[in-house]
Enzyme design. Structure first.
Site, short mmCIF file in Angstrom:
data_model
loop_
_atom_site.label_atom_id
_atom_site.label_comp_id
_atom_site.label_asym_id
_atom_site.label_seq_id
_atom_site.Cartn_x
_atom_site.Cartn_y
_atom_site.Cartn_z
N GLU A 32 5.81 2.68 -4.83
CA GLU A 32 6.31 3.92 -5.00
C GLU A 32 7.65 3.79 -5.77
OE1 GLU A 32 4.90 6.60 -4.30
OE2 GLU A 32 3.45 6.05 -2.62
N ASN A 68 9.53 1.29 1.67
CA ASN A 68 10.14 0.67 0.67
C ASN A 68 11.51 0.97 0.36
OD1 ASN A 68 9.21 2.83 -0.89
ND2 ASN A 68 7.50 1.82 -0.94
N HIS A 77 7.44 5.10 6.81
CA HIS A 77 6.29 5.78 7.46
C HIS A 77 6.64 5.77 8.93
CE1 HIS A 77 3.33 4.18 4.13
NE2 HIS A 77 4.24 4.80 3.81
N SER A 125 6.14 -5.31 -4.18
CA SER A 125 4.80 -4.62 -3.52
C SER A 125 4.29 -5.69 -2.42
CB SER A 125 3.95 -4.65 -4.72
OG SER A 125 2.76 -4.25 -4.35
N HIS A 174 11.90 4.59 1.66
CA HIS A 174 10.69 5.28 2.06
C HIS A 174 10.01 4.78 3.06
CE1 HIS A 174 6.62 6.78 1.75
NE2 HIS A 174 6.42 5.80 1.47
N HIS A 211 1.65 11.31 4.94
CA HIS A 211 2.00 9.89 4.29
C HIS A 211 3.51 9.56 5.01
CE1 HIS A 211 2.50 7.44 0.54
NE2 HIS A 211 3.23 6.85 1.59
ZN LIG Z 1 4.30 5.12 1.91
#
Ligand SMILES: [Zn+2]
Length: 218
Positions: free
Chosen positions: A74, A29, A95, A44, A93, A156
């Site tokens: 988040e 995000n 991954h 979301s 953020h 994460h």
């Molecule tokens: Zn995450």
């Protein structure tokens, strides 16, 4: 910055994140600070590729109230950054693959490359594990971010900060490259970091001299 400008900026950043291979699908995000109480943040669960600027949520980072779609899971982490780090105007953020590998080994990344030290800081810490979207993950991640522009989140992913959108992208790219370098150097006899004092000095010089602030808090 107006709300509309911030919404467009977040939407474009989402597309750029996918294009750069730093995220896939709906993971991760992005947010941008609008003023002293509002941020624009990805909603979301939406796909970045089909997101329109008006789909980007406007949220008050002090009390959590929002307009539009339900904000990213988040959101509290983004809010905590804007409350406690007044110099930060953009948060991502992700991954991303290599950052996730190092985060799953729960390792701190030493200053293996000059640009990693300059842009992120003398090390990249890995925040203690906490369940996603909890108060604990906000606490552990904020602790790992102290004096840094990025942190890994155990098992994460990662969080990157920027004084503007350009800087947060540079931060994500440098983190991903730094993590890849660290992983491979460990196989080649072990990663050797730059002296921590010199790494800290490089970061301070970068922050003070080699930066342009394009986003103003209005
Ligand atoms: Zn995450």
């Amino acid at each position: 910055m107006t709300r509309e400008e911030a919404q467009l900026m977040v939407r474009d950043a989402g597309l750029r994140l996918v294009k750069a291979g730093l995220t896939a699908g709906t993971w991760g995000n992005i947010s941008v600070r609008i003023d002293d109480k509002l941020m624009a943040i990805t909603p979301s669960g939406g796909e970045y590729v089909s997101m329109r600027p008006e789909d980007i949520t406007i949220m008050n980072y002090h009390d959590g109230s929002y307009e539009g779609k339900k904000p990213s899971s988040e959101k509290s982490l983004h809010a905590a950054v804007y409350v406690s780090r007044r110099d930060i105007h953009a948060v991502v953020h992700t991954h991303s693959t290599n950052a996730s590998v190092v985060a799953s080994a729960r390792r701190e990344v030493p200053p293996v490359l000059d640009d990693l030290a300059q842009i992120i800081g003398p090390t990249v810490r890995c925040a203690d594990y906490a369940l996603p979207s909890t108060k604990k993950i906000v606490k552990t991640t904020m602790k790992a971010l102290k004096g840094r522009m990025a942190a890994l989140m155990a098992n994460h992913g990662a969080i990157c900060l920027g004084r503007d959108v350009e800087e947060v992208f540079t931060c994500c790219e440098v983190l991903e490259k730094g993590c890849k370098t660290f992983i491979e150097a460990e196989f080649w006899g072990g990663a050797k970091g730059i002296n921590k004092f010199e790494a800290a000095l490089m970061h301070q010089i970068y922050l003070k001299k080699y930066s342009k602030i394009r986003i103003n808090s209005k």
